[in-house]
Write an enzyme that holds these catalytic residues in place. Structure first.
Site, PDB file in Angstrom:
ATOM      1  N   GLU A 167       0.814  -1.223   0.000  1.00 33.32           N
ATOM      2  CA  GLU A 167       0.000   0.000   0.000  1.00 33.32           C
ATOM      3  C   GLU A 167       0.840   1.262   0.000  1.00 33.32           C
ATOM      4  O   GLU A 167       0.562   2.215   0.733  1.00 33.32           O
ATOM      5  CB  GLU A 167      -0.953  -0.001   1.208  1.00 33.32           C
ATOM      6  CG  GLU A 167      -1.965  -1.143   1.158  1.00 33.32           C
ATOM      7  CD  GLU A 167      -3.000  -1.093   2.271  1.00 33.32           C
ATOM      8  OE1 GLU A 167      -2.647  -0.626   3.362  1.00 33.32           O
ATOM      9  OE2 GLU A 167      -4.133  -1.520   2.031  1.00 33.32           O
TER      10      GLU A 167
ATOM     11  N   ASP B 108      -8.900  -8.279   3.657  1.00 38.32           N
ATOM     12  CA  ASP B 108      -8.582  -7.288   4.688  1.00 38.32           C
ATOM     13  C   ASP B 108      -9.656  -7.208   5.759  1.00 38.32           C
ATOM     14  O   ASP B 108     -10.452  -6.275   5.754  1.00 38.32           O
ATOM     15  CB  ASP B 108      -8.388  -5.915   4.026  1.00 38.32           C
ATOM     16  CG  ASP B 108      -7.823  -4.882   4.991  1.00 38.32           C
ATOM     17  OD1 ASP B 108      -7.334  -5.277   6.060  1.00 38.32           O
ATOM     18  OD2 ASP B 108      -7.874  -3.681   4.669  1.00 38.32           O
TER      19      ASP B 108
ATOM     20  N   GLU C   2     -12.738  -1.842  12.231  1.00 41.71           N
ATOM     21  CA  GLU C   2     -12.611  -1.073  10.994  1.00 41.71           C
ATOM     22  C   GLU C   2     -13.744  -1.372  10.018  1.00 41.71           C
ATOM     23  O   GLU C   2     -14.298  -0.461   9.410  1.00 41.71           O
ATOM     24  CB  GLU C   2     -11.261  -1.387  10.339  1.00 41.71           C
ATOM     25  CG  GLU C   2     -11.076  -0.699   8.992  1.00 41.71           C
ATOM     26  CD  GLU C   2      -9.720  -0.991   8.351  1.00 41.71           C
ATOM     27  OE1 GLU C   2      -8.904  -1.716   8.958  1.00 41.71           O
ATOM     28  OE2 GLU C   2      -9.476  -0.494   7.240  1.00 41.71           O
TER      29      GLU C   2
END
EC number: 3.2.1.131
Lengths: 722, 722
Positions: free
Chosen positions: A293, A367, A395
């Site tokens: 990333e 993820d 998240e």
């Protein structure tokens, strides 16, 4: 926390309100007088001969806990002498001289005339003390105890994604606990309570900074601050680790390169490591996010992950520290399947890592989605220790608003069978839950992910597990008081992954909320169902990643982003024909990364379990599923019943009101109201959007959403405004 | 046994530990029994006939406070009947029917056989209750009381620079207090304590979001959240205000323009305002940062600040709300002097603003420096109400680390004489501190900034004051426990700017820290000297803005930035000849914006007071100053004695240990250690850098810094790393 207990005692006439700060270590007076006196007879003193910092923490905790629970002060003495009726804390190398062997951090609690907590180490005693307190907190008998417990995994860590400026990446409970500007001179008393809470569930390490790491942490100025934290945590058996910024030799070292094969770079890391160990002699090691990333890494110099990790391992060679190298990598290639990236990059490196390196793998291939299949890396790197990275912070599971008990997420992954050692056939008459050996070629136990992680499958010497923390500066640590259970459950499973989600929920509820039996049962039921409810209104039947930038607002229509694999449409692949990502041989063939037995489970859309269906198949809207409904009708059913189940949660929660502290009750009640509103928002967003492809009506008995697609789009846009 | 005693001592210490949450509203039991009983005889009951929410808050606060202070529970009754010895809360329109008139929010406390708190409004009663509690907290007599108090300024606000994501621009005490994701369903009990604290010092309004505003706050979703806060604050007399994003009609309204003269835009604002008042009937109004530091505004459409402000005023016309339009503007012009910008842009607009508009002016012409001359706008817009914007949060005064008591900063500005109405000659024998009238042409009182702000100079009907809040989610609200005093002092001065810094310090210390006389004196002395000490090691003799990006690390060498006026060299103008910004006629001539009497004070470098010297003059290094030292020697003396004075602060603080709660004591001790380290860092950075221009040696007896310029530069670079 000590302080708070006393304040509460002093002010007990003013209020009973509970702000959640004490977590599961409440130590409130036991109301049943007979029971209290029974405990008190067995706990008349605490005997500990040695005064190491960890033993002192253990004795102090036991003293404070018993004082609160029993309402009397218990003396700490150096030796019991001939007295009985007390608690002995005994560190002994001989603690393993019997059949049920203790490992270094394990403990044994036995009780007859005295309660003896024995271990080979101070840390084991500390864990034993918390185990004894847990027995008392839960109202369990402590006479005739015979408890043996060893941790199944050696390194049990929290990962804090905390930045220098006090923000937390994916934090929903306030700011970072670490006050970098104040440290090292000002040491917040809360750091000690953090350490106590972690030690109570067996966590023995903490990575204090974000994996998207600042090089600041490796400067002399910040290392002093980190050392001040380590000085607090040490007395609770917790080692400090740092996330490192791979190009640090350039940014703070003044070198021209960060090439891991460059001798100057290697020397820089060796010198830096020496500097760290001078300040923090029990420093735990490095965590690295590299070439992931946008983070720099060894590939920037044409080197491999192994080259990078081994360089750091070399620097750590003189010390008892490790390198945790993350496998969370994927390239911005619209034709590739992100699902496959980690397996493709890392399996060729199996066997090439230094013995101090462990590869940290997220539970699923993408993820931290509300439901993911297990990562195909597990089992496929037999020569390299792999560790598990779970995400405790929510998240993708509703921030601090939605009530999602995560133990079932963790367990689902840990208990997944990789079939690395083939298929285990259970005996038709299993004895003691063991499996029968059919012959030399057949494994004794299934090759679960847990057995990869705990080292038993491949004989890894080094075993580790990491949980991305959900803690923050909020008074109650986790924002949502119910999210404390996720921190607790992670720690308990890191110690012993065979514990059931239900058993852990019961422990946590009794220690934290109430011991009233009906309320305990109601809350445990809520907790155990909460994750499936969330999945139903959020990402049912194997959907994933329909989030806008901040991972809060639903945006399944999102088709533009800096990278194709950061759009929503990349994942759900809705079109006029159907929905889902074809990962069979006709598609990306990601399934080929799994063993044939796993492929067999998921390869056939007719037999693939519904929770995983759209992870692996592009399914026509009108296709009839195993439930008897078409895909479209099944989706609608899930979204509507999921959102409606939040109302059920509200009703269930309302019933436990008399058993719950009023402040906690009001807080959770408020969050459930928001959760219900947002569940309907999620439902409407998905259904209105997917309907533009399916062209199907919403099946009876479900009413049409009360708003349009434009309405819900506008709602999501709010979260993109500055 | 020894150990047991030690443990018990430890526990009894911990029992008194104070985490700072209660601020100055501690209400701890008064130790002096005789005094306690004396108070108790006068406070046997609380009589209040009415049950409005604000009166209920007042009675509840008084009951809770007295219960804590006196250790007994005081009944609240509807009527005193014939009883004496209690506290009467009396709202009466007639409260002004006597010579010393009460204004709407004023209160009167009289006591003989009963204590009577009287006011024309519920709010006045609430303020009176806190005033009575303050008397008791400070150990003052309450028999024969005759207190009259009116606020000198009508709108007394906190400005929160808080963002939707929980961060605070220039916040150093944790995250925002407002939990936007949880609101409106979950209402943190802390919001009420925030309101109590503010009401106790007379604050009656709060702007909840950053002036760099998100348009989110004007969406239906967020207005509901803001309304939930307003519902809590209302019972404490606090109104909610919003900072608005000027182009909101475009970003959330879907219009093509935000031109303030466009009828659709005006309608959008009117509709939005109606929507707000439906949710929040006592909404306070709008705060606007426009055409400032990149924020959009009316100038984007060729309109003036007045056009923009008047449009919002029009929208507010049906309601009791106001527009606070900020004068903090400056252009990125390297040839211009930022000092002059606000005066240049705003004075031509004097008289052009709607009567609902007030112009909010920062105390100084630049930006909240440790010392600034007063803004030349004060007094120069006689037809436009001006309000004061002070900064409580320590953006430029050491974050939450450095101990800087700000009352002297506020007072210095408020007491500055603008000479707008000419020079006042004090009587050679002043009576009662008043000035003698010499004739019709001479003003009675000096034209101080305070008299601009309180409306008395120009007869403004609308008066306001704003403090940029230093509160955050940290348990003790302000990070540094000593910074609570700045919140307190701001509120007290907003109510009555004639209070002295010393009197306010004494109040705060006694209510918050200790009543031990020697300790009170020592701490008050520390507080009163703290700001001058900070200025000495940070920005002596009129230096300013030598900060790196985050306004923390010293970087006087900074010469590159996105804008020329965001470099350090723009401000200090060091060169081989000397140091300082020439703002006389030979330079930018900013001095011409002041009245001749002010110019006279500052125009001549020979007579300009040293604290302001480099604000207005470029002074040669070897120039002899009024102190008898050369500029260079004076600078060195200030930097060295300033840094050394922090050691004196440490020594003074050590002396008060027995009188201070141990947790607070340890916390402040830690911060002072860091402050000392950083003071030396500041000193060394400035001196080593300026020495490259002055080429002068460091004068005796001061030792050379132990590090090089490169060393300190490297230290600052750390704060620019991600």
């Amino acid at each position: 926390m000590k302080r708070l207990i006393f304040c509460l005692l002093l002010l007990s006439n003013l209020a009973h309100a509970d702000d959640g700060y004490r977590l599961w270590l409440k130590y409130d007076l036991i109301k049943d007088v007979a029971k209290r006196e029974e405990y008190a007879r067995s706990c008349q003193f605490i005997a500990v001969s040695n005064q190491s910092p960890i033993l002192k923490s253990a004795a102090d905790e036991l003293q404070m806990g018993l004082q609160g629970l029993l309402g009397k002060s218990i003396p700490i003495v150096a030796s019991a002498g001939s007295r009985t009726g007390g608690v002995l804390l005994t560190v002994s190398k001989d603690a393993s001289a019997d059949p049920q062997q203790l490992t270094q951090e394990g403990y044994r609690i036995t009780s007859r005339t005295t309660i003896n907590i024995a271990s080979k180490s101070d840390k084991g005693i500390l864990y034993g003390v918390f185990a004894l307190l847990r027995q008392v907190q839960m109202g369990q008998p402590i006479a005739n105890l015979s408890l043996n417990s060893n941790p199944k995994i050696r390194y049990r860590l929290l990962n804090h994604w905390d930045n220098t400026n006090g923000t937390i990446e994916r934090g929903y409970a306030g700011e970072s606990l670490w006050k970098w500007y104040e440290l090292p001179a000002t040491v917040d008393p809360r750091y000690r309570d953090y350490a106590r809470a972690n030690a109570s569930i067996g966590i023995n390490g903490t990575v204090v900074n974000n994996v998207n790491a600042s090089a600041r942490f490796l400067t002399a100025e910040y290392l002093e601050k980190v050392a001040a934290l380590a000085n607090v945590f040490r007395a609770y058996g917790i080692r400090v680790y740092l996330s490192v910024y791979f190009p640090a030799p350039k940014t703070i070292g003044g070198l021209k390169t960060a090439d891991p094969l460059d001798p100057e770079v290697r020397k820089w890391w060796a010198d830096k490591t020496n500097e760290i160990y001078k300040l923090i002699p029990d420093f735990g090691g490095f965590l690295v996010k590299a070439n992931s990333e946008g983070e720099p890494g060894p590939q920037d110099y044409g080197r491999t992950h192994a080259d990078g990790a081994n360089m750091l391992a070399e620097a750590l060679t003189p010390y008892d520290g490790i390198v945790m190298w993350r496998a969370f990598v994927y390239k911005a290639d619209p034709k590739a399947d992100r699902f496959k990236a980690a397996h493709e990059e890392f399996t060729p490196l199996d066997g090439k890592f230094d013995k101090k390196v462990i590869i940290q793998v997220k539970n699923g291939p993408i993820d931290f989605q509300p439901r993911e299949p297990f990562s195909p890396l597990f089992g496929n790197m037999p020569k390299t220790p792999l560790s598990m990275e779970f995400q405790i912070t929510q998240e993708y599971t509703g921030f601090a608003t939605h009530w999602v008990y995560e133990a079932p997420i963790f367990k689902e992954c840990l208990e997944s069978d990789t079939y690395i050692k083939g298929k285990v056939e259970a005996s038709p008459e299993p004895t003691l839950g063991k499996f029968v050996v059919r012959g030399k070629d057949l494994p004794v136990d299934p090759s679960t992910v847990a057995r990869v992680i705990d080292g038993s499958l491949h004989g890894y010497k080094m075993t580790a597990i990491a949980g991305v923390a959900n803690t923050g500066s909020d008074r109650n640590w986790t924002g949502n008081p119910m999210a404390q259970a996720n921190w607790y459950a992670y720690g308990r499973l890191a110690w012993d992954h065979t514990l059931s989600s239900e058993a852990i929920a019961n422990e946590w509820i009794k220690m934290t909320l109430t011991s009233e039996p009906k309320a305990v049962k109601t809350i445990a039921n809520l907790m155990l169902k909460s994750r499936e409810i969330y999945v139903d209104y959020n990402t049912p039947i194997g959907l994933s990643r329909p989030w806008s930038g901040v991972h809060f607002a639903p945006e399944p229509w999102q088709e533009k982003s800096a990278r194709p694999d950061w759009t929503a449409i990349y994942y759900h692949r809705a079109d006029s024909i159907g929905l889902g990502f074809d990962r069979t041989a006709t598609g990306s063939n990601a399934l080929a990364q799994y063993r044939p037995e796993v492929q067999k489970q998921w390869n056939n859309p007719e037999t693939c379990p519904l929770p995983y269906l759209l992870w692996f198949h592009h399914v026509p809207w009108t296709k009839k599923l195993s439930s008897g409904r078409t895909l479209w009708d099944e989706l609608c059913t899930r979204f509507y019943t999921g959102a409606d189940s939040v109302r059920w949660m509200q009703q269930q929660w309302a019933q436990v009101k008399p058993a719950i502290d009023p402040e906690i009750f009001a807080d959770v009640t408020g969050r459930l109201a928001t959760q219900h509103k947002e569940a309907i928002w999620w439902r409407d967003s998905w259904i209105l959007y997917l309907q533009t492809y399916s062209k199907q009506p919403i099946p009876a008995p479900f009413p049409k959403p009360e708003r349009t697609l434009e309405d819900v789009k506008r709602l999501s846009e709010i979260y993109k405004l500055r």
